[in-house]
Design an enzyme around this catalytic site. Structure first.
Site, PDB file in Angstrom:
ATOM      1  N   LYS A 240       4.462  -2.832   3.516  1.00 24.45           N
ATOM      2  CA  LYS A 240       4.795  -1.713   2.631  1.00 24.45           C
ATOM      3  C   LYS A 240       6.282  -1.742   2.279  1.00 24.45           C
ATOM      4  O   LYS A 240       7.100  -2.023   3.156  1.00 24.45           O
ATOM      5  CB  LYS A 240       4.538  -0.384   3.358  1.00 24.45           C
ATOM      6  CG  LYS A 240       3.120   0.061   3.440  1.00 24.45           C
ATOM      7  CD  LYS A 240       3.056   1.443   4.095  1.00 24.45           C
ATOM      8  CE  LYS A 240       1.620   1.870   4.383  1.00 24.45           C
ATOM      9  NZ  LYS A 240       0.799   2.047   3.193  1.00 24.45           N
ATOM     10  N   ARG A 314      -9.661   1.597   6.971  1.00 24.80           N
ATOM     11  CA  ARG A 314     -11.122   1.457   6.805  1.00 24.80           C
ATOM     12  C   ARG A 314     -11.682   0.421   7.766  1.00 24.80           C
ATOM     13  O   ARG A 314     -12.850   0.471   8.130  1.00 24.80           O
ATOM     14  CB  ARG A 314     -11.438   1.144   5.336  1.00 24.80           C
ATOM     15  CG  ARG A 314     -10.972  -0.187   4.847  1.00 24.80           C
ATOM     16  CD  ARG A 314     -10.935  -0.251   3.320  1.00 24.80           C
ATOM     17  NE  ARG A 314      -9.797   0.495   2.772  1.00 24.80           N
ATOM     18  CZ  ARG A 314      -9.597   0.713   1.463  1.00 24.80           C
ATOM     19  NH1 ARG A 314     -10.464   0.254   0.567  1.00 24.80           N
ATOM     20  NH2 ARG A 314      -8.548   1.392   1.054  1.00 24.80           N
TER      21      ARG A 314
HETATM   22  N1  BES Z   1      -2.125   4.858   5.386  1.00 21.78           N
HETATM   23  C1  BES Z   1      -2.266   4.336   4.083  1.00 21.78           C
HETATM   24  C2  BES Z   1      -2.651   5.381   3.058  1.00 21.78           C
HETATM   25  C3  BES Z   1      -1.698   6.465   2.749  1.00 21.78           C
HETATM   26  C4  BES Z   1      -0.507   6.203   2.075  1.00 21.78           C
HETATM   27  C5  BES Z   1      -2.035   7.761   3.049  1.00 21.78           C
HETATM   28  C6  BES Z   1       0.320   7.240   1.761  1.00 21.78           C
HETATM   29  C7  BES Z   1      -1.205   8.787   2.727  1.00 21.78           C
HETATM   30  C8  BES Z   1      -0.007   8.523   2.086  1.00 21.78           C
HETATM   31  C9  BES Z   1      -3.334   3.256   4.048  1.00 21.78           C
HETATM   32  O1  BES Z   1      -3.466   2.489   5.188  1.00 21.78           O
HETATM   33  C10 BES Z   1      -2.994   2.346   2.920  1.00 21.78           C
HETATM   34  O2  BES Z   1      -1.965   1.732   2.986  1.00 21.78           O
HETATM   35  N2  BES Z   1      -3.842   2.297   1.916  1.00 21.78           N
HETATM   36  C11 BES Z   1      -3.614   1.491   0.775  1.00 21.78           C
HETATM   37  C12 BES Z   1      -4.909   0.786   0.414  1.00 21.78           C
HETATM   38  C13 BES Z   1      -4.777  -0.265  -0.640  1.00 21.78           C
HETATM   39  C14 BES Z   1      -3.960  -1.430  -0.114  1.00 21.78           C
HETATM   40  C15 BES Z   1      -6.166  -0.718  -1.037  1.00 21.78           C
HETATM   41  C16 BES Z   1      -3.172   2.406  -0.367  1.00 21.78           C
HETATM   42  O3  BES Z   1      -3.697   3.524  -0.482  1.00 21.78           O
HETATM   43  O4  BES Z   1      -2.279   2.021  -1.110  1.00 21.78           O
HETATM   44 MN    MN Z   2      -2.152   0.837   5.246  1.00 20.33          MN
END
Ligand code: BES
Ligand code: MN
Ligand code: ZN
Length: 460
Positions: A240, A314
Site C-alpha cells: 500500500k 477475503r
Molecule cells: N483493509 C483493506 C480495505 C480497506 C481499506 C478498508 C481502507 C477500509 C479502508 C483491504 O485489505 C484491501 O486492501 N482491499 C483492497 C482490495 C483490492 C486490492 C481488490 C482495496 O479495497 O483496495
Molecule cells: Mn489489504
C-alpha cells in the site's frame, strides 16, 4: 474501560430535556428568576446546549439540556451526549422531556460519551454521571456500552501492541470473563488443521498467524460470528502507498466488532449457542511473503489466484467461513474492514451489509433504526460472479478493473458458505471526526443493530 450509571440518590440533579419548541412552554411555568437565568445563559434548547440553574441559595437546583429540533436530531444519533460533556461534575437524573422511546439510546449515548482511550496518556474523564432513566434495561445498556468500548479499545490500540498474540490475549480475557471456551490454532498448526490461506497471508510476519475459536452457551440456535483480524495491513508485496497504510491498525476492526458483540450477547445471557472465529494475522512483507500470481488452495478446496496480496482479508475469512459452515449453524455473520470500495460507496457513518434473507433484512433494518446504528443493504449481485472467476483457478482475489469492489469481495466470501444462512458486513470501523458519544477513532458498526435483531432472527 467500563461503563456505569450513577446510583440513584436524592443528590442527583434533576435534568430537563428541552427541545427548541418546548422551551417556551416550560419557561412559562417557572419563577421569574429561572426565566431570567435561562435567558441570560443564552439557552435556547439547541442540540448540545447545557445549563445549570441555581436555586435560592445559589447552589445548583436543576439542569437543562437542549434537544434541538427534529431536523437537527435526524443529522446525528446521541442527542444528550454533547450536552453531557458540558455539564459540571455530579450526578444527574432525567426529570422531564425525554421521549420514552428514546430513553435507552440516550442513556447509551451518555455512557458512550464517557469513553476515553487512556492506554497511553491520562485523559480527563466525563464529569457528569447519569442515573439510569426509568423504564430502561440498565444492565443491557451497560452491556452494549461496555461491548462498544471494548471494540474501540481494540481498534485504537496500535499494531505495536495489538498484533495477533495480543488479539488472542484480548479474546482469551473476554472468554474468561464470561466462562466461554476458547481454542487457538497458531503458526504451522494452521497447515496441519487445513487452514492454509490464514497461514499463507500471515506467514511473512514475525508474530505468527492464528485462528481464534471461542464458544459460549449450550442452549438455543447456533450463531457463528466471523471477524477479520488483520492486525496490520501493509498490503503485502503489492504494498500500500503510505497514505493508504496510515490507518491500517484498524484492519482488525471486524474482529473487534464481533468481540464487542460477543460481549453484549454473553453479558446479557442471550439464549444462543455462540461461536466466534477470528483469523488473526499481519499482512506483512518479507522474503517468504505470498506473491501476486500465486495460486492458493483453500480449506474448502477452491483454488484462488492472487492478483493482489492487498486483497488479503477475503483469504483469511474464506478459511474461517468454510470452518464455520462445516458446523451448519443457523446463522453465520462476518464483519470485516474488507474493501476501500465500501468506504467510497457509503462513507464511515453507515454499515454496509449483504444478505439474501428477507427475514434477516427486515429484522436488521428495524433493529438498526431503534439502536442508533444505521446499516445499508448492498446486493449479492449474481451477475458479477463472473468477475471473480480468473480462468486458471476457481477464484480471483482481486478482479481487474475494480468494478463493484465491495460486491465482488462479498461474492467471494459467499462461495465459502453453502450450508448456513449468511450475512456479511463490510465495515469501516473508524470515526473520522469527533461526534457526540463517538470520538474520533475506532468504532463498532452494525453490532448493536445485530444484537437487537437477534431475538427476532433466531427464534426457532
Ligand atoms: N483493509 C483493506 C480495505 C480497506 C481499506 C478498508 C481502507 C477500509 C479502508 C483491504 O485489505 C484491501 O486492501 N482491499 C483492497 C482490495 C483490492 C486490492 C481488490 C482495496 O479495497 O483496495
Ligand atoms: Mn489489504
Ligand atoms: Zn485488509
Amino acid at each position: 474501560m467500563s461503563a456505569e450509571f450513577a446510583t440513584p440518590s436524592a443528590n442527583a440533579l434533576p435534568l430537563h430535556v428541552l427541545s427548541e419548541a418546548a422551551l417556551e412552554g416550560w419557561l412559562a411555568d417557572q419563577p421569574g428568576a429561572v426565566q431570567a437565568w435561562v435567558k441570560a445563559g443564552g439557552f435556547s434548547g439547541g442540540l448540545g446546549q447545557a445549563l445549570v440553574v441555581p436555586g435560592e441559595e445559589g447552589t445548583p437546583a436543576l439542569a437543562l439540556v437542549g434537544y434541538g429540533t427534529e431536523a437537527a436530531r435526524r443529522r446525528g444519533r446521541f442527542h444528550l451526549a454533547a450536552a453531557a460533556a458540558k455539564l459540571p461534575a455530579g450526578d444527574y437524573r432525567i426529570e422531564s422531556g425525554l421521549p420514552e422511546d428514546q430513553a435507552a439510546n440516550e442513556a447509551l449515548g451518555w455512557l458512550l460519551a464517557g469513553y476515553r482511550f487512556d492506554r497511553y496518556r491520562d485523559q480527563t474523564p466525563l464529569a457528569a454521571r447519569l442515573v439510569a432513566p426509568e423504564g430502561i434495561d440498565a444492565a443491557q445498556i451497560t452491556a452494549l456500552a461496555t461491548g462498544e468500548m471494548l471494540t474501540r479499545d481494540l481498534i485504537n490500540t496500535p499494531a505495536s501492541d495489538m498484533g495477533p498474540p495480543d488479539l488472542e490475549a484480548a479474546a482469551r480475557k473476554l472468554a474468561e470473563q464470561h466462562g466461554a471456551e476458547i481454542g487457538v490454532i497458531t503458526g504451522d498448526a494452521l497447515l496441519e488443521n487445513n487452514l492454509p490461506m490464514i497461514h499463507t497471508v500471515g506467514r511473512a510476519a514475525d508474530r505468527a498467524p492464528r485462528l481464534i475459536d471461542m464458544a459460549w452457551g449450550d442452549k438455543g440456535p447456533k450463531l457463528t460470528l466471523v471477524g477479520k483480524g488483520v492486525c496490520f495491513d501493509t498490503g503485502g508485496l503489492n504494498l500500500k502507498p503510505g497514505a493508504s497504510m496510515a490507518l491500517m491498525k484498524k484492519d482488525m476492526g471486524g474482529a473487534a466488532a464481533v468481540l464487542g458483540l460477543a460481549h453484549m450477547i454473553m453479558a446479557t445471557g442471550m439464549e444462543v449457542q455462540l461461536r466466534v472465529l477470528i483469523p488473526a494475522v499481519e499482512n506483512s512483507v518479507s522474503g517468504n511473503a505470498f506473491r501476486p500470481g500465486d495460486i492458493l488452495t483453500s480449506r474448502k478446496g477452491l483454488t484462488v489466484e492472487i492478483n493482489n496480496t492487498d486483497a488479503e482479508g477475503r483469504l483469511v475469512l474464506a478459511d474461517a467461513l468454510a470452518l464455520a459452515d462445516e458446523d451448519k449453524p443457523d446463522q453465520i455473520i462476518s464483519m470485516a474492514t474488507l474493501t476501500g470500495a465500501a468506504r467510497v460507496a457509503v462513507g464511515p457513518d453507515l454499515a454496509p451489509y449483504y444478505s439474501d434473507d428477507a427475514a434477516f433484512v427486515s429484522a436488521l433494518e428495524s433493529a438498526a433504526a431503534g439502536s442508533a446504528d444505521p446499516v445499508w443493504r448492498m446486493p449479492f449481485h449474481d451477475a458479477y460472479e463472473a468477475l471473480i472467476e480468473p480462468g486458471i483457478a476457481d477464484l480471483d482475489n482481486a478482479p481487474k478493473g475494480g468494478f463493484a469492489g465491495s460486491i465482488t469481495a462479498a461474492l467471494f466470501l459467499r462461495r465459502f458458505v453453502t450450508e448456513s444462512k449468511y450475512a456479511h458486513f463490510d465495515i469501516y470501523g473508524w470515526q473520522p471526526a469527533d461526534a457526540p458519544a463517538r470520538p474520533k477513532g475506532g468504532t463498532g458498526q452494525g453490532t448493536r443493530a445485530i444484537y437487537a435483531a437477534l431475538p427476532a432472527l433466531l427464534k426457532p
